[in-house]
Scaffold this active site. Structure first.
Site, PDB file in Angstrom:
ATOM      1  N   HIS A  82       0.828  -1.214   0.000  1.00  0.00           N
ATOM      2  CA  HIS A  82       0.000   0.000   0.000  1.00  0.00           C
ATOM      3  C   HIS A  82       0.854   1.252   0.000  1.00  0.00           C
ATOM      4  O   HIS A  82       0.530   2.240  -0.651  1.00  0.00           O
ATOM      5  CB  HIS A  82      -0.900   0.014   1.247  1.00  0.00           C
ATOM      6  CG  HIS A  82      -2.042  -0.934   1.131  1.00  0.00           C
ATOM      7  ND1 HIS A  82      -2.570  -1.606   2.191  1.00  0.00           N
ATOM      8  CD2 HIS A  82      -2.742  -1.325   0.052  1.00  0.00           C
ATOM      9  CE1 HIS A  82      -3.556  -2.372   1.782  1.00  0.00           C
ATOM     10  NE2 HIS A  82      -3.669  -2.225   0.475  1.00  0.00           N
ATOM     11  N   CYS A  95       3.526  -5.220 -19.593  1.00  0.00           N
ATOM     12  CA  CYS A  95       2.495  -4.526 -18.811  1.00  0.00           C
ATOM     13  C   CYS A  95       2.696  -4.713 -17.313  1.00  0.00           C
ATOM     14  O   CYS A  95       1.858  -4.308 -16.522  1.00  0.00           O
ATOM     15  CB  CYS A  95       1.097  -4.988 -19.214  1.00  0.00           C
ATOM     16  SG  CYS A  95       0.792  -6.724 -18.835  1.00  0.00           S
TER      17      CYS A  95
HETATM   18  C1  PEP Z   1       2.078  -9.152 -14.102  1.00  0.00           C
HETATM   19  O1  PEP Z   1       2.085 -10.257 -13.548  1.00  0.00           O
HETATM   20  O2  PEP Z   1       3.112  -8.527 -14.415  1.00  0.00           O
HETATM   21  C2  PEP Z   1       0.795  -8.496 -14.412  1.00  0.00           C
HETATM   22  C3  PEP Z   1       0.754  -7.399 -15.132  1.00  0.00           C
HETATM   23  O3  PEP Z   1      -0.328  -9.052 -13.864  1.00  0.00           O
HETATM   24  P1  PEP Z   1      -0.759  -8.824 -12.321  1.00  0.00           P
HETATM   25  O4  PEP Z   1       0.202  -7.834 -11.714  1.00  0.00           O
HETATM   26  O5  PEP Z   1      -2.154  -8.314 -12.345  1.00  0.00           O
HETATM   27  O6  PEP Z   1      -0.622 -10.189 -11.771  1.00  0.00           O
END
Ligand code: PEP
Ligand code: MG
Length: 555
Positions: free
Chosen positions: A187, A486
């Site tokens: 957080h 991402c």
């Molecule tokens: C990741 O694993 O990098 C991703 C973008 O998915 P999450 O963070 O939602 O698991």
């Protein structure tokens, strides 16, 4: 004497000031003097009153906040008056414990349960302990512990910060955050990112070493220098502020200095974050985490209900040239969803999460895809759909068939090393890939992404992770298909250059990170990005990889 400390960098930027150490405990003498009611019913009433006042405090802070901060505070208000927690207090009182012991025992019982669940639930342990301290303060008639108001701009230092501590922070008075606990997804990190305050977490020994001293925090390098030469520190901060101002005014186009286009996209969770992202210089949404819409849902929303929710997220990007990547439910592990997740898994991060939920329940996936197709049709937004947690080529093939059958573009996430190693084969089945570096790092390094003690392993600068990104990006270039990143890695301006150098075609990140990343990438040629990538790949650990990439950048 220690002159500098190291931790996990979270929000880049330099800041200098006296350390302000946050208190987390109630004054011991007030606790010692407190006389609890002897009657269990009266004690429970006193507990209820104290918990309600703590919850009210969270709610009024939530009302004054926005976005992720408000959400986190509202969740804390709910936790303070949680019925399960109250039930545990009541049980302890009934067995003859005094009120403070009963509260302590109940909170610790929940701490054990949350820790055992791991992931996001384990992150809530800080919130639970913060709630305990606040309830105890209310019971003994003391002010709730937390962060004092500094006289001059200060560096806030704490073992850990609860949402209530970070929520009301004024960035003019608190210029940086340093915590001993917490990882890049805690957080503290989320709120620091939202406020744009330089932040370093996981700095062991910070409270003892920094109390009473001046600190120069480097939120990019993850370092805290103790009592640096003041004039020099102030000059460095001033230079950083000038650079950051240039960053804030960056508005595209997203390309390297020699003109190689790099798509910058936003990660969103709902309609409001999508609308906010549309105000930033982005080409669309690279990751819509649909599961975050349903964290509090007990039953699966109908197709119509889902379609309405998705359409609100797609609508701001129903414009020429933009596109939205919708990720199907990534429920399970750190994101339990009542209507989807398999309860009581021994090892949920390696269990039935993400696409794997559709193995036993294909209807869940098909109804979601129907809803996405309706939303795409209704808004006219260019919509791509991807699946999380793909491990095999066959999974990618089946998923792509289901998506294309609805007239949408199909892709998968690369989060599991097996998928990265076979990216060239996966690309024969799908239209695009998106690398989730958060999970790819977790699974490559066999280290829980939420484990503070393992933050040095769950660092996307780990050369082994970068090699898997390189394999995936190269496969995309050979196939002539888009490969983006991402995960949180895309939000680190220095690492973003490395990722571009490795050959990725898009970077998707929290909207607040877009300008710093865009400004940095646009100041560097693609040749330099490639040299930075080579330097990072040649390193044997994250710190060396960072230093090597920075050395190339600085020439
Ligand atoms: C990741 O694993 O990098 C991703 C973008 O998915 P999450 O963070 O939602 O698991
Ligand atoms: Mg993931």
């Amino acid at each position: 004497m220690v002159t500098s400390l190291h931790g996990t960098p979270v929000v880049p930027g330099l800041a200098f000031g006296p350390a302000l150490v946050a208190t987390t405990e109630v004054a011991a003498d007030a606790v010692a003097q407190y006389v609890p009611p002897t009657d269990a019913a009266a004690a429970l009433e006193e507990y209820d009153a104290a918990a309600a006042r703590v919850a009210d405090g969270f709610r009024s802070k939530a009302a004054a906040a926005t976005g992720a901060t408000a959400e986190v505070l509202t969740a804390s208000a709910g936790l303070a008056t949680d019925r399960g927690l109250r039930g545990a207090v009541r049980k302890n009182l009934a067995s003859g414990q005094d009120l403070l012991t009963a509260v302590d025992g109940a909170v610790e019982q929940f701490v054990t349960v949350f820790t055992g669940m791991g992931g996001l639930m384990a992150e809530r342990v800080t919130d639970l302990r913060d709630i305990r301290a606040r309830v105890v303060a209310r019971l003994v008639g003391e002010p709730e512990p937390g962060v004092g108001v500094p006289d001059s701009p200060s560096v806030l230092v704490a073992v850990d910060l609860a949402p209530a501590d970070t929520a009301g922070l004024d960035p003019r008075r608190v210029v940086a955050l340093v915590t001993e606990r917490g990882g890049p997804t805690s957080h503290t990190a989320i709120i620091a990112r939202q406020l744009g305050i330089p932040c370093v977490v996981g700095v062991l020994g910070a409270v003892a070493a920094l109390g009473g001293h001046q600190a120069l925090v480097d939120g990019q390098a993850g370092t805290v220098e103790i009592d640096p030469e003041e004039e020099k520190a102030r000059a460095l901060v001033a230079q950083d502020v000038t650079e950051r101002a240039a960053t804030a005014s960056w508005s595209g186009p997203a390309a390297t200095a020699d003109g190689r286009p790099v798509k910058l996209l936003a990660n969103v969770a709902d309609a409001s974050s999508s609308a906010a992202a549309a105000d930033e210089p982005v080409g669309g949404i690279g990751l819509f985490r649909t599961e975050l819409c349903f964290l509090d849902r007990q039953t699966e929303p109908t197709v119509d209900e889902q379609a309405a929710i998705y359409a609100d997220v797609l609508a701001p990007f129903a414009q020429d040239g933009a596109y939205v990547v919708v990720r199907t439910l990534d429920a399970g592990s750190d994101k339990p969803i009542a209507f989807a997740t398999h309860p009581d898994e021994e090892n949920p991060a390696l269990g039935v999460r993400g696409l794997r939920l559709s193995f036993a329940d294909p209807g869940l996936l098909h109804r979601q895809l129907d809803a996405v197709a309706i939303a795409a049709e209704r808004t006219g937004a260019e919509t791509w759909v991807m699946a999380p947690m793909i491990a095999t080529v066959a999974e990618a093939r089946d998923f792509a068939a289901a998506v294309r059958g609805r007239g949408l573009r199909a892709g998968v996430m690369i989060e599991v090393p097996s998928a990265a190693l076979l990216a060239h084969r996966v690309l024969e089945e799908v239209d695009f890939l998106s690398i989730g570096t958060n999970d790819l790092t977790q699974y490559t390094m066999a280290a829980d992404r939420m484990a503070t003690d393992l933050a040095h392993l769950t660092d996307p600068w780990q050369p082994a992770v970068l090699h898997l990104v390189a394999i995936t990006a190269a496969a995309g270039q050979r196939a002539g298909k888009p490969v983006g990143v991402c995960g949180e890695a895309a939000a680190d301006p220095l690492l973003a250059c490395v990722l571009v150098g490795l050959g990725v075609s898009s970077l998707s990140m929290a909207a607040a990170a877009v300008r710093p990343v865009g400004a940095r990438v646009s100041g560097v040629t693609s040749r330099t990005c490639e040299e930075m990538a080579d330097a990072a790949l040649a390193a044997v650990d994250p710190a060396t990889a960072r230093d090597a990439a920075r050395a190339v950048l600085l020439g």
